[in-house]
Design a protein around this motif. Structure first.
Motif, PDB file in Angstrom:
ATOM      1  N   TRP A 270       0.836  -1.194   0.000  1.00  0.00           N
ATOM      2  CA  TRP A 270       0.000   0.000   0.000  1.00  0.00           C
ATOM      3  C   TRP A 270       0.874   1.248   0.000  1.00  0.00           C
ATOM      4  N   LYS A 301     -12.447  -3.903  -0.883  1.00  0.00           N
ATOM      5  CA  LYS A 301     -12.234  -2.456  -0.874  1.00  0.00           C
ATOM      6  C   LYS A 301     -13.042  -1.812   0.248  1.00  0.00           C
ATOM      7  N   ALA A 305     -11.893   0.530   3.473  1.00  0.00           N
ATOM      8  CA  ALA A 305     -12.506   1.830   3.737  1.00  0.00           C
ATOM      9  C   ALA A 305     -13.038   1.905   5.163  1.00  0.00           C
ATOM     10  N   VAL A 318      -9.914   5.131  -1.098  1.00  0.00           N
ATOM     11  CA  VAL A 318      -9.260   3.842  -1.339  1.00  0.00           C
ATOM     12  C   VAL A 318      -9.211   3.597  -2.839  1.00  0.00           C
TER      13      VAL A 318
END
Length: 350
Positions: A270, A301, A305, A318
């Motif tokens: 990330w 996802k 979030a 995101v």
């Protein structure tokens, strides 16, 4: 002997007593000193707030009592004071008019966003507000912000420096000033980023970190400056460093972000990307999964979030990368504003 502390390594607050400042993440608990409001009032008075002023404070008050504390301080200095929070810009405009404000206390990006919306969305003239003074606090301003605010509002602009642990303004400066004016001795200093010692003026060139003092504690603020050499005072911060990143006036803990993402299966890498392309900071978390099925799965996802929502009040978009990354790699921070110098203090020493 002084005890040196960072925001990341701050001790537990379970034994703290009296009024407390609590970070928006809930991981930092700091007792407010008895003279916190008095110090803030001294700073506001030194920055130009006087008995004839009517002050509107447009700051958040989420645990760290910046908005209400500054409003209490302003009430002891000014004719009238209102703490309205970081509300929508049209509602802020209405509050300024209703109060008849002469002074606005707000973040620098909040002030720039208000200015932009007055022009572009509301088709209102900033001069109609008749502000005499704009005090900005809580963020690192963009290079041209003070000059533009002064010109558009035809008002004095002053930058306040607030202790990031308490939200208490302890220093101020004019846009033309090279260093901050600290309202009391023994509140603010500089230290090398890699050594627990205080620097003595005049300072040598290099990167230094602002520190605040509380009894026998020296607290590293995470705010940093690049010294050119020869300064006799503490400049306003132009950078941040360490395990927290400053976004929209809030400190996001990178280790807590790491821990939250480590619990989500399939996250290979990330990158937290922070930008200030318009008037406000924007944060986006770009995520790479290790399986193609997760890339196309909206639930994964959504899990990320929700983890971010539980971690910080700062809105973080995101973004899921299309490509799959099989090997796990450490997360990274990319700050296109140029503010954050890095997480490892020992690697930043000069």
């Amino acid at each position: 002997m002084s005890r040196w502390l960072t925001r990341h390594g701050f001790p537990s607050g379970t034994g703290a007593r009296g009024p407390l400042a609590v970070s928006s993440e809930g991981d930092l608990v700091v007792p407010l000193p008895d003279d916190a409001v008095e110090i803030a009032a001294e700073t506001l008075r030194a920055a130009g707030v006087g008995p004839s002023d009517r002050v509107v404070v447009a700051l958040n008050d989420d645990g760290e009592p910046s908005g209400s504390l500054i409003a209490r301080a302003a009430a002891s200095v000014a004719q009238a004071t209102a703490s309205v929070g970081a509300r929508g810009r049209m509602r802020l405009h209405s509050a300024l008019e209703a109060v008849g404000a002469t002074t606005l206390i707000i973040t620098p990006t909040g002030a720039m966003d208000l200015l932009a919306r007055l022009h572009l969305e509301f088709l209102l003239d900033p001069l109609d507000l008749e502000l005499e003074r704009v005090l900005v606090v809580g963020e690192i301003p963009s290079a041209n912000a003070a000059a533009q605010l002064a010109a558009e509002f035809e008002a004095e602009v002053r930058e306040l420096y607030a202790d990031p642990f308490l939200g208490v303004p302890v220093a101020w400066k004019r846009p033309s000033d090279a260093v901050l004016t600290v309202v009391r001795d023994g509140l603010l200093g500089l230290a090398p980023v890699e050594k627990d010692v205080l620097l003595e003026a005049p300072f040598d060139a290099g990167v230094a970190e602002l520190v605040v003092f509380a009894g026998d504690e020296v607290r590293r603020t995470g705010h940093a400056v690049r010294l050119s050499g020869g300064e006799d005072g503490v400049p306003a911060p132009t950078h941040t460093l360490g395990e927290h990143v400053l976004v929209r006036g809030r400190w996001i803990s990178v280790p807590k972000l790491e821990a939250a993402l480590a619990k989500i299966d399939g996250v290979a890498h990330w990158d937290l990307r922070i930008a200030r392309e318009g008037t406000l900071d924007a944060a986006a978390l770009h995520v790479w999964f290790n399986r193609d099925t997760l890339v196309r799965n909206p639930m994964w996802k959504g899990r990320i979030a929700q983890a971010l929502y539980a971690l910080t009040p700062v809105s973080i978009e995101v973004v899921v990368a299309d490509e799959v990354v099989e090997a796990r790699r450490p997360g990274t921070v990319t700050d296109t504003r140029g503010h954050h110098l890095g997480r490892d203090r020992s690697a930043l020493g000069v």
